[in-house]
Design a protein around this motif. Sequence first.
Motif, PDB file in Angstrom:
ATOM      1  N   GLY A 123       0.800  -1.216   0.000  1.00 18.11           N
ATOM      2  CA  GLY A 123       0.000   0.000   0.000  1.00 18.11           C
ATOM      3  C   GLY A 123       0.830   1.262   0.000  1.00 18.11           C
ATOM      4  O   GLY A 123       0.391   2.304  -0.512  1.00 18.11           O
ATOM      5  N   ARG A 124       2.049   1.217   0.538  1.00 17.88           N
ATOM      6  CA  ARG A 124       2.895   2.405   0.571  1.00 17.88           C
ATOM      7  C   ARG A 124       3.309   2.833  -0.831  1.00 17.88           C
ATOM      8  O   ARG A 124       3.456   4.030  -1.109  1.00 17.88           O
ATOM      9  CB  ARG A 124       4.134   2.147   1.432  1.00 17.88           C
ATOM     10  CG  ARG A 124       3.825   1.943   2.917  1.00 17.88           C
ATOM     11  CD  ARG A 124       5.030   1.459   3.672  1.00 17.88           C
ATOM     12  NE  ARG A 124       5.460   0.143   3.198  1.00 17.88           N
ATOM     13  CZ  ARG A 124       6.486  -0.528   3.698  1.00 17.88           C
ATOM     14  NH1 ARG A 124       7.207  -0.011   4.692  1.00 17.88           N
ATOM     15  NH2 ARG A 124       6.804  -1.729   3.229  1.00 17.88           N
ATOM     16  N   ASP A 136       0.311   4.502  -2.319  1.00 23.31           N
ATOM     17  CA  ASP A 136       0.112   5.791  -1.662  1.00 23.31           C
ATOM     18  C   ASP A 136       1.084   6.842  -2.203  1.00 23.31           C
ATOM     19  O   ASP A 136       0.733   8.023  -2.323  1.00 23.31           O
ATOM     20  CB  ASP A 136       0.298   5.632  -0.148  1.00 23.31           C
ATOM     21  CG  ASP A 136      -0.060   6.891   0.611  1.00 23.31           C
ATOM     22  OD1 ASP A 136      -1.271   7.206   0.683  1.00 23.31           O
ATOM     23  OD2 ASP A 136       0.856   7.574   1.117  1.00 23.31           O
ATOM     24  N   ALA A 187      -0.318   8.458  -5.266  1.00 22.22           N
ATOM     25  CA  ALA A 187      -1.712   8.884  -5.158  1.00 22.22           C
ATOM     26  C   ALA A 187      -1.968  10.235  -5.820  1.00 22.22           C
ATOM     27  O   ALA A 187      -2.958  10.386  -6.548  1.00 22.22           O
ATOM     28  CB  ALA A 187      -2.148   8.907  -3.693  1.00 22.22           C
ATOM     29  N   SER A 224      -6.810  -0.055  -0.935  1.00 22.04           N
ATOM     30  CA  SER A 224      -7.799   0.060   0.136  1.00 22.04           C
ATOM     31  C   SER A 224      -8.888   1.026  -0.286  1.00 22.04           C
ATOM     32  O   SER A 224      -8.699   1.856  -1.180  1.00 22.04           O
ATOM     33  CB  SER A 224      -7.147   0.568   1.429  1.00 22.04           C
ATOM     34  OG  SER A 224      -6.715   1.914   1.271  1.00 22.04           O
ATOM     35  N   LEU A 246      -7.776   4.693   0.299  1.00 26.36           N
ATOM     36  CA  LEU A 246      -6.873   5.210  -0.719  1.00 26.36           C
ATOM     37  C   LEU A 246      -7.626   5.465  -2.023  1.00 26.36           C
ATOM     38  O   LEU A 246      -7.408   6.491  -2.684  1.00 26.36           O
ATOM     39  CB  LEU A 246      -5.728   4.231  -0.955  1.00 26.36           C
ATOM     40  CG  LEU A 246      -4.675   4.647  -1.987  1.00 26.36           C
ATOM     41  CD1 LEU A 246      -4.035   5.980  -1.607  1.00 26.36           C
ATOM     42  CD2 LEU A 246      -3.610   3.566  -2.135  1.00 26.36           C
ATOM     43  N   ARG A 302      -9.443   8.724  -1.759  1.00 28.69           N
ATOM     44  CA  ARG A 302      -8.551   9.886  -1.872  1.00 28.69           C
ATOM     45  C   ARG A 302      -8.203  10.185  -3.319  1.00 28.69           C
ATOM     46  O   ARG A 302      -8.071  11.339  -3.719  1.00 28.69           O
ATOM     47  CB  ARG A 302      -7.262   9.635  -1.090  1.00 28.69           C
ATOM     48  CG  ARG A 302      -7.382   9.820   0.411  1.00 28.69           C
ATOM     49  CD  ARG A 302      -6.072   9.476   1.086  1.00 28.69           C
ATOM     50  NE  ARG A 302      -4.934  10.082   0.394  1.00 28.69           N
ATOM     51  CZ  ARG A 302      -3.715   9.563   0.344  1.00 28.69           C
ATOM     52  NH1 ARG A 302      -3.481   8.402   0.932  1.00 28.69           N
ATOM     53  NH2 ARG A 302      -2.747  10.187  -0.285  1.00 28.69           N
TER      54      ARG A 302
END
Length: 290
Positions: free
Chosen positions: A226-227, A230, A233, A253, A256, A259
């Motif tokens: 996930g990092r 992110d 993003a 997720s 995320l 966003r």
Amino acid sequence: MNERDTMRIGELSRRSGVSTGLLRMWERRYGVPDPSRTAGGQRVYSRADERRVVEMLRSIEGGLPASAAARLAAAAPPGAPEVAAAADELRSRLAAALGRFDEDGALARFSVPWVLAQVVLPYLGDLGSGWEAGTVSIAEEHVATMVLRGRLLGLARNWGSGAGPRALLAAPPGEHHDLALICFGLGLRESGWRVTLLGPNSPSSSIAEAADALDPAAVVVAGMDGRLLDAVAPDLRAVAQRRRVLLAGPGASAALAARIGADLLPEAPMEAARRLSEEPRAPSREVTPT
């Protein structure tokens, strides 16, 4: 065929858990089951028909479109008492072949479309767990993924041609695994999509440029971590203002996706492909920035 080895459609429905109406539709559309007829012209079904129906149902529940599930059921090992047991055996044979660095023998004996749904994806999960636990070496993991990637891309030849909607697939910078993403693309192709794969470790600028050039109906970005998702993003949010962006993989997720202004796909690749394929098809989303 011995009469004791056959059954009427009601008995097949009871044994398989599939309604008689759905069985008749599958028979008409996909040729599964494939009954014979008695001297009086009545349809009767064999134990092999029962196995194929159960296998088809299992594949559909696992996320495959019915047409693909029917093809897999027809390709399943004939005469196996339990399809699940056959899949377990194939996973063991595949693991053993790749563990010996046996590229030539790894998939040669298998029906690859059937392996995709029943063997490859479960095997990849086992491989990742083994690597994390230290029971699979880095060399074994690299060879296994290299061989499988080559064979899957062999299946993907010409997957960008046709007249269906286009999906642009990519993994973010730092993400070096894309086997599940390739399986997802193969699942989309089964439903008539065209696929363009940027592959692993794709710069966000390349994703944006390809999206503008190809005008895809969906831009799918998948990641294990996930990092890594992110980190891109902001760039993906800019893409999402002009195109439909979807996030996939264990690193994605709902938070995320919100966003970014993206949609979230189910983690299981074949389920994700089925969900996207079942949506009403429309041109890619064009939003003029205000």
